[in-house]
Design an enzyme around this catalytic site. Structure first.
Site, PDB file in Angstrom:
ATOM      1  CG  HIS A 133       4.358  16.726  -6.815  1.00 10.99           C
ATOM      2  ND1 HIS A 133       3.559  17.830  -7.032  1.00 10.99           N
ATOM      3  CD2 HIS A 133       3.897  16.162  -5.671  1.00 10.99           C
ATOM      4  CE1 HIS A 133       2.668  17.937  -6.057  1.00 10.99           C
ATOM      5  NE2 HIS A 133       2.846  16.929  -5.222  1.00 10.99           N
TER       6      HIS A 133
ATOM      7  CG  ASN B  19      -4.834  15.042  -8.516  1.00  8.08           C
ATOM      8  OD1 ASN B  19      -5.418  16.063  -8.865  1.00  8.08           O
ATOM      9  ND2 ASN B  19      -5.477  13.953  -8.155  1.00  8.08           N
TER      10      ASN B  19
ATOM     11  CG  ASP C 261     -11.462  15.621  -3.017  1.00  6.14           C
ATOM     12  OD1 ASP C 261     -11.438  15.125  -4.162  1.00  6.14           O
ATOM     13  OD2 ASP C 261     -10.733  16.569  -2.668  1.00  6.14           O
TER      14      ASP C 261
ATOM     15  CG  ASP D  57      -2.595  15.904  -0.353  1.00  4.10           C
ATOM     16  OD1 ASP D  57      -1.693  16.135   0.484  1.00  4.10           O
ATOM     17  OD2 ASP D  57      -2.558  16.339  -1.514  1.00  4.10           O
TER      18      ASP D  57
ATOM     19  N   GLY E 113      -4.207  20.535  -1.751  1.00  4.44           N
ATOM     20  CA  GLY E 113      -4.638  19.574  -0.743  1.00  4.44           C
ATOM     21  C   GLY E 113      -6.142  19.552  -0.611  1.00  4.44           C
TER      22      GLY E 113
END
Length: 489
Positions: free
Chosen positions: A224, A248, A345, A370, A409
């Site tokens: 982050h 991300n 994913d 996550d 998530g």
């Protein structure tokens, strides 16, 4: 249970720590819950296993390790209403149910909280397990020392800077939860107590705390964040060991400043310069001003302090920083690139990006879910209550904040991530398994106990078919999930 406690798994493929698969028997002592050296056991005890389990050519793997799990089955690790017993029951419920996904160890993760909640939550998230459950290894605090510009689903009012460096971390998490490693490495139930902190190194005061946190056994993870290549490199030099959900909540890869993602390809030239000193100061410079202009928040303050001292025992210069003539001889690096974890994913990162990262640095790759509290194979799609009056929408494996396109998530299971990873990268199933077993264990420093088939390690095991589908899960040598498709004699 066998009469002498010895069990032999036969007719199976065993994942190796290099990602290979070998056909070999595995002996365990189910009374002690550990893996055995077959030859040493035979000659010392002059016994053979009373119980033999034929796995029919399937894969016998270490249990999966998820180092970033926010919740599951309706329980959220980040929500605590003061009911101690209810919270502990929620932890127990997840630990006992998550084994149906092949996870035998996990690190409960809490996202950015109101400051006063941290000491209470972290005190609850101590190492924990039952005889039939996955092991909770400690805690992962994702926040609050994050960058507003890359906050994702983290609540803006709770983001903080660290003006007093390490003391700010102690004041936030509770000094008792940041004790020296020898005081917390082994928990009351004998499990390793691993701790991870995800923070943005460019935030005021954070960089000055990295080295001391690392010395205390905390895995500092960059996440982050809008850190430049300079700052990201300085953080690793100071002891940062991990990157949180690669691609991300961080800047996109740019060829002139590859930022955090660029650490996967860390050049020996850059590593040598970083070690040399002043080209890569460990204090943050006021970067990303355009991103933050007009926003007033203590999380946006930056520091300009003396460089953090070199961590004792860490060498940072590449072993060959000079030009050479040997074809194909790439310089070895004692500058250790950090591990990086990915949510595979098919939503958080494109398969091409997953393959690109793995090709750059396969030994650092870790698979995570996550996953949020909506992780439940039986949960329907639609909008579900989350926290603070917000709702999260579930669409298959995709989760996003209602009314936005912000990912929040996932609900993917770790065994599915392993299968996806093998498909996306083209790597073998054994290599994919390594990214969810040995690599996370090594990152956490527990590879002698977890994520491995070494003699003496915990007999936390899973059986997979040759397509990577989960057949059964074993904890400390006892089957805790799955149908009895094996032949025992």
């Amino acid at each position: 249970m066998s009469t002498n406690g010895l069990v032999c798994f036969t007719n199976c493929l065993l994942p190796q720590e290099d990602g290979g698969l070998v056909e070999k028997d595995l002996w365990i002592d189910e009374s002690r819950g550990v893996i055995l050296d077959a030859q040493v056991t035979f000659f010392e005890r002059n016994e053979r296993p009373d119980r033999i389990i034929d796995l029919g050519g399937n894969i016998l793997s270490p249990g999966l390790i998820d180092i970033q799990l926010n919740g599951a089955y309706g329980f959220d690790f980040s929500v605590y209403d003061g009911d101690y017993e209810a919270y502990k029951q929620g932890m127990k419920m997840i630990a006992e149910k998550i084994v149906e996904t092949g996870v035998t160890s996990l690190v409960p993760t809490i996202i950015t909280q109101e400051k006063s909640l941290y000491p209470k939550l972290l005190e609850l998230l101590q190492p924990f397990s039952t005889p039939t459950s996955a092991s909770l290894l400690g805690w992962h605090a994702e926040g609050p020392f994050l960058n507003m510009a890359k906050r994702g689903a983290h609540a803006p009012p709770f983001l903080l800077s660290a003006p007093e460096g390490l003391k700010s971390f102690e004041n936030t998490y509770g000094a008792q939860n940041l004790v020296d490693s020898e005081d917390w490495l082994i928990g009351a139930d004998g499990e390793c107590g691993v701790r991870i902190i995800t923070a943005a190194p460019e935030i005021k005061g954070v960089m000055s705390a990295v080295q001391e946190l690392s010395k205390r056994g905390v895995v500092f993870s960059i996440g982050h964040s809008v850190a430049s290549s300079e700052i990201a490199t300085a953080a690793v030099v100071s002891g940062a060991r991990l990157i949180t959900h690669l691609f991300n909540a961080m800047p996109q890869l740019h060829h002139r400043d590859p930022s955090i993602i660029g650490l996967l390809g860390a050049s020996p030239h850059i590593s040598a310069r970083a070690a040399a000193t002043e080209e890569f100061p460990t204090s943050a410079s006021p970067l990303a001003t355009s991103v933050m202009s007009g926003v007033i928040s203590e999380a946006f303050e930056y520091q300009s302090s003396p460089a953090t001292p070199v961590k004792p025992g860490i060498s940072r210069v590449g072993s060959r920083s000079e030009l050479h003539l040997e074809k194909g001889q790439v310089a070895d690096m004692t500058f250790d690139r950090p591990f990086y974890d990915m949510i595979v994913d098919g939503i958080h990162s494109h398969p091409n990006s997953v393959r690109l990262a793995y090709s750059a640095y396969p030994d650092g790759c870790i698979l995570i879910t996550d996953a949020m509290k909506m992780l439940d194979p039986n949960l329907r799609d639609g909008a579900h209550e989350w926290r603070d009056g917000q709702r999260i929408v579930k669409e298959g494996d995709k989760l996003y904040l209602e009314g936005t396109n912000t990912l929040a998530g996932s609900v993917v299971t770790l065994d599915k991530c392993v299968r996806n990873f093998s498909r996306f990268t083209g790597c073998s199933l054994g290599e994919a398994i390594k990214c969810a077993t040995f690599n996370p264990a090594k990152c956490l420093g527990i590879e002698d106990r977890k994520g491995t088939l070494r003699p003496g390690a915990d007999a936390d095991l899973i059986v997979l078919d040759r397509q990577g589908n989960l057949v059964s899960t074993w904890v400390k040598g006892r089957q805790v999930w799955g149908t009895d498709t094996t032949c025992a004699t």
